[in-house]
Motif scaffolding. Structure first.
Motif, mmCIF file in Angstrom:
data_model
loop_
_atom_site.group_PDB
_atom_site.id
_atom_site.type_symbol
_atom_site.label_atom_id
_atom_site.label_comp_id
_atom_site.label_asym_id
_atom_site.label_seq_id
_atom_site.Cartn_x
_atom_site.Cartn_y
_atom_site.Cartn_z
ATOM 1 N N ASN A 1 16.375 15.755 8.141
ATOM 2 C CA ASN A 1 16.233 14.690 9.143
ATOM 3 C C ASN A 1 14.888 14.812 9.858
ATOM 4 O O ASN A 1 14.153 13.824 10.026
ATOM 5 N N VAL A 2 14.549 16.036 10.253
ATOM 6 C CA VAL A 2 13.264 16.281 10.909
ATOM 7 C C VAL A 2 12.111 16.002 9.947
ATOM 8 O O VAL A 2 11.107 15.380 10.323
ATOM 9 N N ILE A 3 12.258 16.449 8.721
ATOM 10 C CA ILE A 3 11.199 16.287 7.734
ATOM 11 C C ILE A 3 10.858 14.819 7.506
ATOM 12 O O ILE A 3 9.678 14.438 7.479
ATOM 13 N N TRP A 4 11.873 13.969 7.358
ATOM 14 C CA TRP A 4 11.574 12.556 7.094
ATOM 15 C C TRP A 4 10.987 11.853 8.311
ATOM 16 O O TRP A 4 10.218 10.898 8.171
ATOM 17 N N LEU A 5 11.312 12.337 9.505
ATOM 18 C CA LEU A 5 10.653 11.809 10.702
ATOM 19 C C LEU A 5 9.175 12.165 10.668
ATOM 20 O O LEU A 5 8.306 11.327 10.962
ATOM 21 N N VAL A 6 8.870 13.402 10.298
ATOM 22 C CA VAL A 6 7.479 13.849 10.187
ATOM 23 C C VAL A 6 6.730 13.025 9.141
ATOM 24 O O VAL A 6 5.595 12.588 9.372
ATOM 25 N N VAL A 7 7.366 12.788 7.995
ATOM 26 C CA VAL A 7 6.739 11.993 6.933
ATOM 27 C C VAL A 7 6.447 10.574 7.425
ATOM 28 O O VAL A 7 5.356 10.039 7.186
ATOM 29 N N ALA A 8 7.403 9.976 8.118
ATOM 30 C CA ALA A 8 7.220 8.609 8.623
ATOM 31 C C ALA A 8 6.064 8.537 9.611
ATOM 32 O O ALA A 8 5.212 7.631 9.529
ATOM 33 N N VAL A 9 5.996 9.499 10.527
ATOM 34 C CA VAL A 9 4.940 9.501 11.547
ATOM 35 C C VAL A 9 3.571 9.743 10.907
ATOM 36 O O VAL A 9 2.607 9.013 11.191
ATOM 37 N N CYS A 10 3.473 10.747 10.042
ATOM 38 C CA CYS A 10 2.184 11.066 9.396
ATOM 39 C C CYS A 10 1.695 9.914 8.529
ATOM 40 O O CYS A 10 0.507 9.572 8.538
ATOM 41 N N SER A 11 2.612 9.294 7.791
ATOM 42 C CA SER A 11 2.236 8.168 6.920
ATOM 43 C C SER A 11 1.768 6.977 7.734
ATOM 44 O O SER A 11 0.785 6.315 7.376
ATOM 45 N N ALA A 12 2.464 6.704 8.846
ATOM 46 C CA ALA A 12 2.097 5.563 9.687
ATOM 47 C C ALA A 12 0.730 5.771 10.329
ATOM 48 O O ALA A 12 -0.105 4.855 10.359
ATOM 49 N N ILE A 13 0.482 6.983 10.828
ATOM 50 C CA ILE A 13 -0.794 7.263 11.492
ATOM 51 C C ILE A 13 -1.949 7.191 10.503
ATOM 52 O O ILE A 13 -2.963 6.519 10.752
ATOM 53 N N LEU A 14 -1.810 7.883 9.358
ATOM 54 C CA LEU A 14 -2.885 7.856 8.367
ATOM 55 C C LEU A 14 -3.053 6.464 7.776
ATOM 56 O O LEU A 14 -4.188 5.989 7.586
ATOM 57 N N GLY A 15 -1.943 5.794 7.513
ATOM 58 C CA GLY A 15 -2.008 4.444 6.953
ATOM 59 C C GLY A 15 -2.709 3.458 7.859
ATOM 60 O O GLY A 15 -3.384 2.527 7.391
ATOM 61 N N PHE A 16 -2.569 3.640 9.166
ATOM 62 C CA PHE A 16 -3.208 2.755 10.142
ATOM 63 C C PHE A 16 -4.724 2.773 9.983
ATOM 64 O O PHE A 16 -5.396 1.752 10.170
ATOM 65 N N PHE A 17 -5.259 3.937 9.615
ATOM 66 C CA PHE A 17 -6.718 4.083 9.522
ATOM 67 C C PHE A 17 -7.275 3.761 8.139
ATOM 68 O O PHE A 17 -8.437 3.360 8.024
ATOM 69 N N VAL A 18 -6.490 3.939 7.079
ATOM 70 C CA VAL A 18 -7.068 3.834 5.738
ATOM 71 C C VAL A 18 -6.530 2.655 4.910
ATOM 72 O O VAL A 18 -7.047 2.389 3.824
ATOM 73 N N PRO B 1 0.822 -1.222 0.000
ATOM 74 C CA PRO B 1 0.000 0.000 0.000
ATOM 75 C C PRO B 1 0.855 1.271 0.000
ATOM 76 O O PRO B 1 1.993 1.270 0.489
ATOM 77 N N CYS B 2 0.286 2.362 -0.532
ATOM 78 C CA CYS B 2 1.016 3.625 -0.701
ATOM 79 C C CYS B 2 1.630 4.140 0.597
ATOM 80 O O CYS B 2 2.825 4.441 0.664
#
Length: 287
Positions: A181-198, A30-31
């Motif tokens: 470094n901060v940006i990719w941490l943000v991307v990982a967290v946002c993707s994981a949270i949204l991915g968990f729901f959809v 999944p994306c």
């Protein structure tokens, strides 16, 4: 100046693999899962680099507000951009998605004029139109494209997000090693949270890990960092941005080898326009 061009050229070659590699991964994963896991690799790689070269010590130099700005850039520029682009890749061929995605250098030049007050000369305008025509020619497959409106809209929106991100990132002028470094941490967290729901996530296996590591370490960590450094130090954003138009053509070659997508006369004609724009911009940009 030479270093900026070296950074940009290396980035172009790495980015030319992005569409094909991501398209292959998205056929089974999944994306948002792909984005989350690859972003974790990007974050960890950059963290190791920052620890090794001592850049991590500069973390204390930034305020909470600075990190909020970095996080906002990460959400806009690389989470939203990547999520939209990955979705576009699931709806279109890798060639079509990559070509539409490369509207972003045009967005970059426009945003640089609006936000950074950089002048768009006649030559810049002609070069931009020339390269844009190459993208239009390459993406003109009306019978199939009409059936993929969401994919097209997604890629265009992604291009706008990344163009705006590139300019805002240059404007704030933070240390790019720490910022990315901060940006990719943000991307990982946002993707994981949204991915968990959809999404329903799957187990990543075998060769898929090689694709994820290539995407995370080389495309996400190394290439995006080099591109940010090239833009940050550039006196003329448009000249660096125009080099990015090489990527769609190189991506066609990679897609032909990896995915079996055919190179056509249409692609060759588009290449002439794209290269013509780059040469015009870089040889006559001061006129």
């Amino acid at each position: 100046m030479r270093r900026n061009y070296i950074y940009a050229i290396i980035t172009v070659f790495i980015w030319s693999t992005m569409a094909a590699v991501t398209k292959m991964l998205l056929s089974d994963i999944p994306c948002l899962e792909t984005l989350a896991v690859s972003s974790i690799f990007a974050f960890l790689f950059l963290l190791i680099v920052n620890i090794k070269n001592g850049t991590v010590k500069e973390v204390r130099n930034y305020s909470f507000r600075d990190y909020e700005i970095m996080a906002g850039l990460g959400f806009l520029g690389l989470f939203t951009y990547s999520a939209l682009y990955y979705y576009g890749l699931t709806q279109l061929s890798s060639q079509e998605a990559c070509i539409l995605n490369y509207l972003w250098p045009i967005m970059l030049v426009i945003f640089s004029a609006v936000i950074l007050k950089e002048k768009i000369t006649v030559i810049k305008g002609i070069a931009m139109v020339c390269s844009f025509l190459g993208i239009v020619i390459l993406s003109w497959r009306s019978s199939e494209m009409v059936n993929a409106v969401l994919g097209i809209a997604s890629c265009i929106a992604a291009a706008a997000c990344y163009g705006l991100f590139s300019i805002l990132n240059k404007k704030i002028n933070y240390n790019q090693n720490i910022t990315m470094n901060v940006i990719w941490l943000v991307v990982a967290v946002c993707s994981a949270i949204l991915g968990f729901f959809v999404e329903d996530w799957v187990v990543i296996r075998g060769m898929q890990w090689l694709g994820i590591i290539w995407l995370g370490v080389f495309i996400d960590a190394i290439a995006y960092l080099l591109w940010a450094l090239a833009l940050q130090n550039a006196k003329d954003t448009a000249k660096i941005a125009n080099l990015a138009y090489l990527t769609p053509f190189l991506s066609l070659a990679v897609s032909a080898v990896v995915l079996g997508e055919k190179l056509t006369l249409q692609a060759f004609i588009a290449f002439i326009f794209i290269i013509g724009g780059i040469l015009l911009q870089n040889f006559y940009g001061y006129i």
